[in-house]
Write a protein that holds these residues in place. Structure first.
Motif, PDB file in Angstrom:
ATOM      1  N   LEU A 105      -6.362  -5.469 -28.419  1.00 49.97           N
ATOM      2  CA  LEU A 105      -6.438  -4.350 -29.350  1.00 49.97           C
ATOM      3  C   LEU A 105      -5.310  -4.434 -30.365  1.00 49.97           C
ATOM      4  CD1 LEU A 105      -7.068  -1.392 -26.866  1.00 49.97           C
ATOM      5  CD2 LEU A 105      -8.795  -2.715 -28.104  1.00 49.97           C
ATOM      6  N   ALA A 106      -5.526  -3.835 -31.519  1.00 52.07           N
ATOM      7  CA  ALA A 106      -4.492  -3.679 -32.549  1.00 52.07           C
ATOM      8  C   ALA A 106      -4.241  -2.190 -32.716  1.00 52.07           C
ATOM      9  CB  ALA A 106      -4.930  -4.312 -33.865  1.00 52.07           C
ATOM     10  N   ILE A 107      -3.014  -1.760 -32.412  1.00 53.68           N
ATOM     11  CA  ILE A 107      -2.645  -0.347 -32.499  1.00 53.68           C
ATOM     12  C   ILE A 107      -1.967  -0.098 -33.842  1.00 53.68           C
ATOM     13  CG2 ILE A 107      -1.303   1.508 -31.458  1.00 53.68           C
ATOM     14  CD1 ILE A 107      -1.483   0.042 -28.817  1.00 53.68           C
ATOM     15  N   PRO A 108      -2.525   0.743 -34.697  1.00 53.10           N
ATOM     16  CA  PRO A 108      -1.886   1.019 -35.997  1.00 53.10           C
ATOM     17  C   PRO A 108      -0.538   1.720 -35.829  1.00 53.10           C
ATOM     18  CG  PRO A 108      -4.188   1.744 -35.961  1.00 53.10           C
ATOM     19  CD  PRO A 108      -3.806   1.448 -34.550  1.00 53.10           C
ATOM     20  N   THR A 109       0.500   1.177 -36.460  1.00 51.10           N
ATOM     21  CA  THR A 109       1.838   1.763 -36.460  1.00 51.10           C
ATOM     22  C   THR A 109       2.437   1.605 -37.853  1.00 51.10           C
ATOM     23  OG1 THR A 109       2.846  -0.315 -35.706  1.00 51.10           O
ATOM     24  CG2 THR A 109       2.207   1.274 -34.011  1.00 51.10           C
ATOM     25  N   THR A 110       3.668   1.985 -37.993  1.00 55.92           N
ATOM     26  CA  THR A 110       4.406   1.789 -39.246  1.00 55.92           C
ATOM     27  C   THR A 110       5.700   1.044 -38.944  1.00 55.92           C
ATOM     28  OG1 THR A 110       5.420   3.975 -38.988  1.00 55.92           O
ATOM     29  CG2 THR A 110       3.448   3.832 -40.367  1.00 55.92           C
ATOM     30  N   ASP A 111       6.095   0.158 -39.854  1.00 58.41           N
ATOM     31  CA  ASP A 111       7.333  -0.597 -39.668  1.00 58.41           C
ATOM     32  C   ASP A 111       8.537   0.199 -40.178  1.00 58.41           C
ATOM     33  OD1 ASP A 111       7.114  -0.756 -42.411  1.00 58.41           O
ATOM     34  OD2 ASP A 111       6.518  -2.870 -42.448  1.00 58.41           O
ATOM     35  N   PHE A 118       0.662  -3.382 -37.136  1.00 54.51           N
ATOM     36  CA  PHE A 118      -0.184  -3.325 -35.945  1.00 54.51           C
ATOM     37  C   PHE A 118       0.585  -3.864 -34.746  1.00 54.51           C
ATOM     38  CE2 PHE A 118      -3.209  -3.505 -39.450  1.00 54.51           C
ATOM     39  CZ  PHE A 118      -4.091  -2.489 -39.117  1.00 54.51           C
ATOM     40  N   GLN A 119       0.468  -3.156 -33.650  1.00 57.16           N
ATOM     41  CA  GLN A 119       1.056  -3.587 -32.388  1.00 57.16           C
ATOM     42  C   GLN A 119      -0.053  -4.111 -31.488  1.00 57.16           C
ATOM     43  OE1 GLN A 119       3.009  -0.490 -30.197  1.00 57.16           O
ATOM     44  NE2 GLN A 119       3.569  -1.809 -28.477  1.00 57.16           N
ATOM     45  N   THR A 120       0.176  -5.251 -30.862  1.00 59.04           N
ATOM     46  CA  THR A 120      -0.825  -5.863 -29.999  1.00 59.04           C
ATOM     47  C   THR A 120      -0.747  -5.267 -28.599  1.00 59.04           C
ATOM     48  OG1 THR A 120      -0.683  -7.923 -31.246  1.00 59.04           O
ATOM     49  CG2 THR A 120      -1.704  -8.031 -29.074  1.00 59.04           C
ATOM     50  N   ALA A 121      -1.894  -4.931 -28.049  1.00 64.76           N
ATOM     51  CA  ALA A 121      -1.979  -4.413 -26.687  1.00 64.76           C
ATOM     52  C   ALA A 121      -3.281  -4.923 -26.071  1.00 64.76           C
ATOM     53  CB  ALA A 121      -1.922  -2.891 -26.668  1.00 64.76           C
ATOM     54  N   TRP A 122      -3.412  -4.743 -24.764  1.00 65.92           N
ATOM     55  CA  TRP A 122      -4.593  -5.218 -24.051  1.00 65.92           C
ATOM     56  C   TRP A 122      -5.072  -4.127 -23.104  1.00 65.92           C
ATOM     57  CZ3 TRP A 122      -0.272  -8.052 -25.108  1.00 65.92           C
ATOM     58  CH2 TRP A 122      -0.445  -9.219 -25.868  1.00 65.92           C
TER      59      TRP A 122
END
Length: 286
Positions: A105-111, A118-122
């Motif tokens: 999954l790609a979790i939308p975030t802000t830098d 996007f933060q990677t998760a499973w």
């Protein structure tokens, strides 16, 4: 503080952690794709208590001295990746995995600069939904708005007015809902990974997993399934129209719960008995 009180108090702390793990498993018994946690324990310290030489009698086979423990502690909690029951839903956006696999999954975030990242998760939870995006297509998302990722690392997109059909390898074909005679469109392949070392996965919450920042080579933990043919126990397949249920067995969890509660009760009584004996010793009059 005597040995009995130290042993019991240390063991009570470990038993409380075990109770927390059991409570979390039982609370997620109806969570799609949830994998239960299992705890491992070890002795904190064990030494040999010397005995007087008078205990050495003729015919005694065991050596002098006896083991003295100082309680146990929690070593690690490991994710049990065993397969959960597969339930048919008939929903085309519901996906289940057979085997030790995970959806990426790609979790939308802000830098730090305020830009979208996007933060990677499973996850094993395949309860997905089609949501419109700003590119005129539909994306496969989780309930929390996380994007399902394809093999190119981009969110899976389905054209509007098209129905997705997914085979066991994760290939996605879009069929027109308007022109039923039109040939399907290949819109990509779902990225799947196989879990090699589940003990290195970190829980992110909401049935999501991530990896430590210092993990090094990700292939040591998660092996890419796409393009790597696997057979037997290593095979990972996707089932459309199904959802995997939690692999928590309530009968096993209740049995462990009763055992841990009894052990906790025994340790607490040992602490009370030790405190009573110390109180008697302090009140002795010469």
């Amino acid at each position: 503080m005597n040995n009995s009180m130290i042993n019991s108090s240390v063991s009570m702390h470990a038993l409380q952690q075990k109770l927390d793990i059991l409570a979390n498993n039982m609370a997620n018994s109806n969570t799609n794709g949830f994998k239960k946690k299992e705890a491992s324990f070890e002795d904190v310290l064990t030494n040999i208590k010397n005995q007087p030489q008078g205990f050495r009698q003729q015919g005694r086979l065991s050596p002098l001295g006896f083991n003295q423990g100082w309680g146990s502690r929690l070593v690690q909690t490991q994710i049990n990746m065993s397969q959960g029951p597969i339930q048919s839903t008939g929903n085309i956006t519901d996906l289940a995995i057979q085997g030790d696999g995970l959806f990426e999954l790609a979790i939308p975030t802000t830098d730090a600069n305020g830009n979208q990242a996007f933060q990677t998760a499973w996850t094993r939870n395949g309860a997905l939904h089609l949501s419109p995006d700003n590119q005129g297509s539909m994306t496969l998302n989780t309930e929390d708005g996380h994007y399902l990722v394809n093999t190119n690392g981009a969110p899976v997109r389905i054209p509007k007015n098209y129905r997705p059909e997914i085979d066991q390898n994760g290939n996605i074909f879009a069929y027109s809902e308007i022109n039923h005679s039109a040939p399907p469109i290949n819109v990509g392949q779902i990225k799947l990974v196989r879990v090699v070392r589940p003990q290195l996965l970190q829980e992110l919450g909401n049935n999501l997993y991530t990896l430590p920042a210092d993990i090094g080579d990700i292939q040591n933990v998660l092996q890419n399934v796409n393009g790597n043919p696997m057979d037997g126990a290593d095979r990972v397949e996707v089932m459309q129209g199904y959802l995997e249920q939690s692999n928590v067995n309530m009968a096993d969890e209740m049995t462990d719960l009763v055992m841990v509660q009894r052990a906790f009760q025994l340790s607490s009584r040992a602490v009370t008995s030790s405190d009573t004996m110390m109180n008697l010793a302090n009140n002795l009059r010469g």
